[in-house]
Scaffold this active site. Structure first.
Site, PDB file in Angstrom:
ATOM      1  N   ASP A 162     -98.190  82.765 -46.019  1.00 42.57           N
ATOM      2  CA  ASP A 162     -98.562  83.491 -47.241  1.00 42.57           C
ATOM      3  C   ASP A 162     -98.234  84.976 -47.133  1.00 42.57           C
ATOM      4  O   ASP A 162     -98.508  85.753 -48.048  1.00 42.57           O
ATOM      5  CB  ASP A 162    -100.059  83.297 -47.524  1.00 42.57           C
ATOM      6  CG  ASP A 162    -100.430  83.562 -48.970  1.00 42.57           C
ATOM      7  OD1 ASP A 162     -99.544  83.446 -49.847  1.00 42.57           O
ATOM      8  OD2 ASP A 162    -101.604  83.888 -49.245  1.00 42.57           O
ATOM      9  N   GLN A 210    -107.644  81.585 -48.454  1.00 40.67           N
ATOM     10  CA  GLN A 210    -107.678  81.785 -49.903  1.00 40.67           C
ATOM     11  C   GLN A 210    -108.353  83.112 -50.238  1.00 40.67           C
ATOM     12  O   GLN A 210    -109.460  83.389 -49.807  1.00 40.67           O
ATOM     13  CB  GLN A 210    -108.414  80.626 -50.580  1.00 40.67           C
ATOM     14  CG  GLN A 210    -108.488  80.729 -52.089  1.00 40.67           C
ATOM     15  CD  GLN A 210    -107.120  80.695 -52.760  1.00 40.67           C
ATOM     16  OE1 GLN A 210    -106.253  79.931 -52.382  1.00 40.67           O
ATOM     17  NE2 GLN A 210    -106.930  81.548 -53.760  1.00 40.67           N
ATOM     18  N   LYS A 237    -102.451  73.772 -54.672  1.00 43.16           N
ATOM     19  CA  LYS A 237    -101.557  73.908 -53.528  1.00 43.16           C
ATOM     20  C   LYS A 237    -101.482  72.601 -52.740  1.00 43.16           C
ATOM     21  O   LYS A 237    -100.399  72.199 -52.279  1.00 43.16           O
ATOM     22  CB  LYS A 237    -102.016  75.064 -52.647  1.00 43.16           C
ATOM     23  CG  LYS A 237    -101.811  76.425 -53.316  1.00 43.16           C
ATOM     24  CD  LYS A 237    -102.639  77.527 -52.680  1.00 43.16           C
ATOM     25  CE  LYS A 237    -102.498  78.826 -53.467  1.00 43.16           C
ATOM     26  NZ  LYS A 237    -103.414  79.893 -53.007  1.00 43.16           N
TER      27      LYS A 237
END
Length: 283
Positions: free
Chosen positions: A121, A98, A54
Protein backbone atom coordinates in the site's frame (compact mmCIF):
# COMPACT_ATOMS: atom_id res chain seq x y z
CA UNK A 1 -15.17 17.09 -25.88
CA UNK A 2 -14.32 15.69 -22.45
CA UNK A 3 -12.89 12.25 -21.75
CA UNK A 4 -14.56 10.43 -18.86
CA UNK A 5 -11.74 8.72 -16.99
CA UNK A 6 -13.67 5.54 -16.20
CA UNK A 7 -11.68 3.90 -13.42
CA UNK A 8 -14.27 1.17 -12.96
CA UNK A 9 -13.91 0.01 -16.55
CA UNK A 10 -10.12 0.28 -16.51
CA UNK A 11 -9.91 -1.65 -13.22
CA UNK A 12 -12.12 -4.41 -14.69
CA UNK A 13 -9.80 -4.64 -17.69
CA UNK A 14 -6.79 -4.84 -15.39
CA UNK A 15 -8.50 -7.54 -13.32
CA UNK A 16 -8.79 -9.75 -16.39
CA UNK A 17 -5.10 -9.25 -17.05
CA UNK A 18 -4.25 -9.94 -13.41
CA UNK A 19 -6.35 -13.13 -13.42
CA UNK A 20 -4.34 -14.46 -16.35
CA UNK A 21 -1.10 -13.44 -14.65
CA UNK A 22 -2.07 -15.14 -11.37
CA UNK A 23 -3.10 -18.33 -13.17
CA UNK A 24 0.20 -18.48 -15.04
CA UNK A 25 2.13 -17.84 -11.83
CA UNK A 26 0.31 -20.64 -10.00
CA UNK A 27 1.04 -23.00 -12.88
CA UNK A 28 4.75 -22.29 -12.45
CA UNK A 29 4.95 -22.45 -8.65
CA UNK A 30 2.90 -25.54 -7.83
CA UNK A 31 -0.35 -23.75 -7.06
CA UNK A 32 0.92 -21.34 -4.40
CA UNK A 33 -1.39 -18.33 -4.11
CA UNK A 34 -0.48 -14.67 -3.51
CA UNK A 35 -2.02 -13.51 -0.24
CA UNK A 36 -2.94 -10.01 0.94
CA UNK A 37 -3.40 -9.58 4.70
CA UNK A 38 -5.45 -6.68 6.03
CA UNK A 39 -5.52 -5.41 9.60
CA UNK A 40 -8.79 -3.73 10.57
CA UNK A 41 -8.80 -1.85 13.87
CA UNK A 42 -12.20 -0.88 15.27
CA UNK A 43 -15.68 -1.10 13.83
CA UNK A 44 -15.91 1.80 11.40
CA UNK A 45 -18.47 0.66 8.80
CA UNK A 46 -16.77 2.43 5.88
CA UNK A 47 -13.44 0.79 6.70
CA UNK A 48 -15.12 -2.61 6.99
CA UNK A 49 -16.70 -2.07 3.56
CA UNK A 50 -13.36 -1.14 2.00
CA UNK A 51 -11.71 -4.22 3.49
CA UNK A 52 -14.48 -6.43 2.14
CA UNK A 53 -14.12 -4.89 -1.33
CA UNK A 54 -10.38 -5.55 -1.33
CA UNK A 55 -10.93 -9.17 -0.30
CA UNK A 56 -13.48 -9.64 -3.07
CA UNK A 57 -11.08 -8.18 -5.62
CA UNK A 58 -8.38 -10.63 -4.51
CA UNK A 59 -10.71 -13.57 -4.97
CA UNK A 60 -11.85 -12.38 -8.40
CA UNK A 61 -8.30 -12.61 -9.74
CA UNK A 62 -7.51 -15.92 -8.04
CA UNK A 63 -5.60 -14.55 -5.05
CA UNK A 64 -6.38 -15.02 -1.35
CA UNK A 65 -6.91 -12.52 1.46
CA UNK A 66 -7.00 -12.73 5.20
CA UNK A 67 -8.36 -10.15 7.63
CA UNK A 68 -7.05 -9.56 11.14
CA UNK A 69 -9.76 -7.79 13.14
CA UNK A 70 -8.78 -5.89 16.27
CA UNK A 71 -11.15 -4.12 18.63
CA UNK A 72 -11.44 -0.33 18.80
CA UNK A 73 -9.66 -0.53 22.16
CA UNK A 74 -6.59 -2.22 20.66
CA UNK A 75 -3.35 -0.49 21.59
CA UNK A 76 -0.43 0.46 19.38
CA UNK A 77 1.41 -2.57 20.76
CA UNK A 78 -1.50 -4.82 19.76
CA UNK A 79 -1.33 -3.54 16.19
CA UNK A 80 2.45 -3.84 16.10
CA UNK A 81 2.22 -7.44 17.30
CA UNK A 82 -0.23 -8.27 14.51
CA UNK A 83 2.11 -6.69 11.96
CA UNK A 84 5.08 -8.60 13.39
CA UNK A 85 3.23 -11.89 12.94
CA UNK A 86 2.33 -11.06 9.35
CA UNK A 87 5.89 -9.91 8.58
CA UNK A 88 7.12 -13.32 9.77
CA UNK A 89 4.47 -15.29 7.88
CA UNK A 90 6.10 -16.37 4.62
CA UNK A 91 2.72 -17.20 3.09
CA UNK A 92 1.67 -13.53 3.28
CA UNK A 93 2.97 -11.31 0.49
CA UNK A 94 1.26 -8.00 1.17
CA UNK A 95 0.19 -6.22 4.36
CA UNK A 96 -2.42 -3.48 4.54
CA UNK A 97 -3.23 -1.55 7.70
CA UNK A 98 -6.66 -0.08 6.98
CA UNK A 99 -6.64 3.70 7.38
CA UNK A 100 -7.71 5.43 9.56
CA UNK A 101 -6.97 3.70 12.83
CA UNK A 102 -8.39 4.95 16.16
CA UNK A 103 -6.76 8.17 17.36
CA UNK A 104 -4.97 6.53 20.28
CA UNK A 105 -3.01 4.23 17.93
CA UNK A 106 0.29 5.56 16.59
CA UNK A 107 -0.46 5.07 12.91
CA UNK A 108 2.94 6.16 11.61
CA UNK A 109 4.77 3.80 13.96
CA UNK A 110 2.52 0.97 12.81
CA UNK A 111 2.90 1.79 9.13
CA UNK A 112 6.67 1.78 9.49
CA UNK A 113 6.67 -1.64 11.15
CA UNK A 114 5.42 -3.21 7.90
CA UNK A 115 8.23 -4.96 6.04
CA UNK A 116 9.29 -2.96 2.98
CA UNK A 117 8.92 -6.13 0.88
CA UNK A 118 5.26 -6.42 1.95
CA UNK A 119 4.39 -2.71 1.88
CA UNK A 120 2.01 -3.07 -1.06
CA UNK A 121 0.00 0.00 0.00
CA UNK A 122 3.10 2.22 -0.12
CA UNK A 123 2.69 3.59 3.40
CA UNK A 124 6.12 3.15 4.99
CA UNK A 125 8.62 5.99 5.29
CA UNK A 126 11.19 3.77 3.59
CA UNK A 127 8.90 3.08 0.65
CA UNK A 128 7.93 6.74 0.40
CA UNK A 129 11.58 7.75 0.26
CA UNK A 130 12.40 5.24 -2.47
CA UNK A 131 9.39 6.38 -4.51
CA UNK A 132 10.35 10.03 -4.08
CA UNK A 133 13.84 9.28 -5.40
CA UNK A 134 12.47 7.40 -8.38
CA UNK A 135 13.80 4.09 -7.10
CA UNK A 136 11.86 0.80 -7.29
CA UNK A 137 9.13 0.76 -4.64
CA UNK A 138 5.44 0.10 -4.25
CA UNK A 139 3.80 3.51 -4.48
CA UNK A 140 0.89 4.60 -2.31
CA UNK A 141 -2.04 2.79 -3.89
CA UNK A 142 -4.35 5.72 -4.62
CA UNK A 143 -1.83 8.06 -6.32
CA UNK A 144 -0.24 5.08 -8.08
CA UNK A 145 -3.71 4.13 -9.29
CA UNK A 146 -4.25 7.66 -10.59
CA UNK A 147 -1.00 7.47 -12.53
CA UNK A 148 -2.11 4.14 -14.03
CA UNK A 149 -5.45 5.67 -14.99
CA UNK A 150 -3.75 8.58 -16.75
CA UNK A 151 -1.42 6.20 -18.54
CA UNK A 152 -4.32 4.06 -19.74
CA UNK A 153 -5.93 7.08 -21.38
CA UNK A 154 -2.53 8.13 -22.78
CA UNK A 155 -2.56 11.43 -20.90
CA UNK A 156 1.00 12.71 -20.75
CA UNK A 157 1.58 14.95 -17.72
CA UNK A 158 5.09 15.98 -18.74
CA UNK A 159 5.44 19.74 -18.76
CA UNK A 160 1.94 20.35 -17.42
CA UNK A 161 1.20 22.68 -14.49
CA UNK A 162 -0.33 20.42 -11.86
CA UNK A 163 -1.99 21.39 -8.59
CA UNK A 164 -2.58 18.83 -5.85
CA UNK A 165 -4.93 19.98 -3.10
CA UNK A 166 -4.21 18.04 0.10
CA UNK A 167 -0.95 16.94 1.71
CA UNK A 168 -1.76 13.59 3.30
CA UNK A 169 1.33 11.36 3.55
CA UNK A 170 -0.53 8.54 1.79
CA UNK A 171 -2.26 10.60 -0.91
CA UNK A 172 -1.45 14.27 -1.51
CA UNK A 173 2.30 14.20 -0.89
CA UNK A 174 3.05 11.01 -2.84
CA UNK A 175 0.73 12.22 -5.62
CA UNK A 176 2.75 15.42 -5.96
CA UNK A 177 6.01 13.48 -6.09
CA UNK A 178 4.74 10.95 -8.64
CA UNK A 179 3.61 13.79 -10.90
CA UNK A 180 6.94 15.54 -10.43
CA UNK A 181 8.80 12.31 -11.28
CA UNK A 182 6.68 12.20 -14.45
CA UNK A 183 7.98 15.71 -15.30
CA UNK A 184 4.92 17.75 -14.35
CA UNK A 185 5.49 21.10 -12.62
CA UNK A 186 3.68 20.63 -9.33
CA UNK A 187 2.19 22.95 -6.73
CA UNK A 188 1.12 21.22 -3.51
CA UNK A 189 -1.70 23.14 -1.83
CA UNK A 190 -3.32 22.72 1.57
CA UNK A 191 -5.45 24.42 4.22
CA UNK A 192 -2.90 27.22 4.72
CA UNK A 193 -2.51 28.05 1.02
CA UNK A 194 -3.24 31.70 0.28
CA UNK A 195 -5.69 32.32 -2.58
CA UNK A 196 -6.31 28.68 -3.42
CA UNK A 197 -8.66 29.70 -6.22
CA UNK A 198 -5.83 31.46 -8.09
CA UNK A 199 -3.57 28.41 -7.78
CA UNK A 200 -6.27 26.15 -9.17
CA UNK A 201 -7.10 28.50 -12.06
CA UNK A 202 -3.49 28.19 -13.28
CA UNK A 203 -3.59 24.39 -13.23
CA UNK A 204 -3.68 22.26 -16.35
CA UNK A 205 -4.15 19.23 -14.11
CA UNK A 206 -5.93 19.35 -10.74
CA UNK A 207 -6.05 16.56 -8.16
CA UNK A 208 -8.58 16.97 -5.36
CA UNK A 209 -7.26 15.09 -2.32
CA UNK A 210 -8.27 17.35 0.55
CA UNK A 211 -10.93 15.10 2.13
CA UNK A 212 -13.72 17.71 2.21
CA UNK A 213 -16.90 17.31 0.15
CA UNK A 214 -17.24 19.74 -2.78
CA UNK A 215 -14.40 21.82 -1.32
CA UNK A 216 -13.03 22.79 -4.73
CA UNK A 217 -15.50 24.82 -6.77
CA UNK A 218 -15.96 23.86 -10.40
CA UNK A 219 -15.82 27.48 -11.53
CA UNK A 220 -12.25 27.72 -10.21
CA UNK A 221 -11.13 25.15 -12.79
CA UNK A 222 -9.97 26.38 -16.19
CA UNK A 223 -11.34 25.12 -19.49
CA UNK A 224 -9.30 22.25 -20.89
CA UNK A 225 -7.96 21.11 -17.51
CA UNK A 226 -7.59 17.48 -16.49
CA UNK A 227 -9.66 16.94 -13.33
CA UNK A 228 -8.90 14.08 -10.92
CA UNK A 229 -11.18 13.80 -7.88
CA UNK A 230 -9.65 11.50 -5.27
CA UNK A 231 -12.32 12.26 -2.66
CA UNK A 232 -15.32 10.17 -1.73
CA UNK A 233 -17.93 11.11 0.83
CA UNK A 234 -21.40 10.04 1.90
CA UNK A 235 -23.85 10.29 -0.97
CA UNK A 236 -21.23 9.78 -3.66
CA UNK A 237 -19.77 13.27 -3.36
CA UNK A 238 -16.17 14.04 -4.16
CA UNK A 239 -13.78 16.82 -3.19
CA UNK A 240 -14.47 18.73 -6.41
CA UNK A 241 -17.88 20.16 -7.26
CA UNK A 242 -18.73 18.50 -10.61
CA UNK A 243 -21.14 21.04 -12.10
CA UNK A 244 -20.24 21.91 -15.69
CA UNK A 245 -16.89 20.12 -15.80
CA UNK A 246 -17.87 17.57 -18.44
CA UNK A 247 -17.93 19.31 -21.77
CA UNK A 248 -15.40 22.04 -21.02
CA UNK A 249 -12.55 20.13 -19.33
CA UNK A 250 -10.21 17.80 -21.19
CA UNK A 251 -10.75 14.84 -18.88
CA UNK A 252 -12.74 14.22 -15.69
CA UNK A 253 -12.97 11.34 -13.22
CA UNK A 254 -16.47 10.41 -12.07
CA UNK A 255 -17.34 10.01 -8.39
CA UNK A 256 -17.87 7.19 -7.72
CA UNK A 257 -16.25 5.01 -10.34
CA UNK A 258 -13.10 6.99 -11.06
CA UNK A 259 -10.21 6.85 -8.62
CA UNK A 260 -11.60 4.32 -6.11
CA UNK A 261 -11.56 1.21 -8.32
CA UNK A 262 -8.04 2.07 -9.46
CA UNK A 263 -6.84 2.13 -5.84
CA UNK A 264 -8.01 -1.42 -5.26
CA UNK A 265 -6.72 -2.61 -8.64
CA UNK A 266 -3.30 -1.15 -7.86
CA UNK A 267 -3.21 -2.74 -4.41
CA UNK A 268 -3.93 -6.15 -5.95
CA UNK A 269 -1.34 -5.67 -8.69
CA UNK A 270 1.31 -4.67 -6.15
CA UNK A 271 0.54 -7.69 -3.96
CA UNK A 272 1.01 -9.90 -7.01
CA UNK A 273 4.29 -8.10 -7.69
CA UNK A 274 5.44 -8.74 -4.13
CA UNK A 275 4.63 -12.45 -4.45
CA UNK A 276 6.55 -12.66 -7.72
CA UNK A 277 9.60 -11.11 -6.11
CA UNK A 278 9.53 -13.72 -3.33
CA UNK A 279 9.09 -16.68 -5.62
CA UNK A 280 11.72 -15.47 -8.08
CA UNK A 281 14.33 -15.56 -5.31
CA UNK A 282 13.54 -19.12 -4.17
CA UNK A 283 13.17 -20.84 -7.55
Amino acid sequence: MSILLDGKAVAALHERELSEHVAALKARNGGQTPILATILVGDDPSSATYVSMKGSACRRVGMDSIVIKLSASATTDDVLSAINRLNANQAVHGILLQHPVPAHVDERLCFDRISISKDVDGVTSHGFGLMALGEPAFGSATPAGIMRLLAHYKIDVSGKRAVVVGRSPILGKPMALMLSNANATVTLCHSKTSNLEAEIRRAQLIVGAVGKPNFIRSDWISDGAIVIDAGYHTGGIGDIHPDGLMGRCAAVTPVPGGVGPMTISTLIAQTLGAAERVWSTIQ
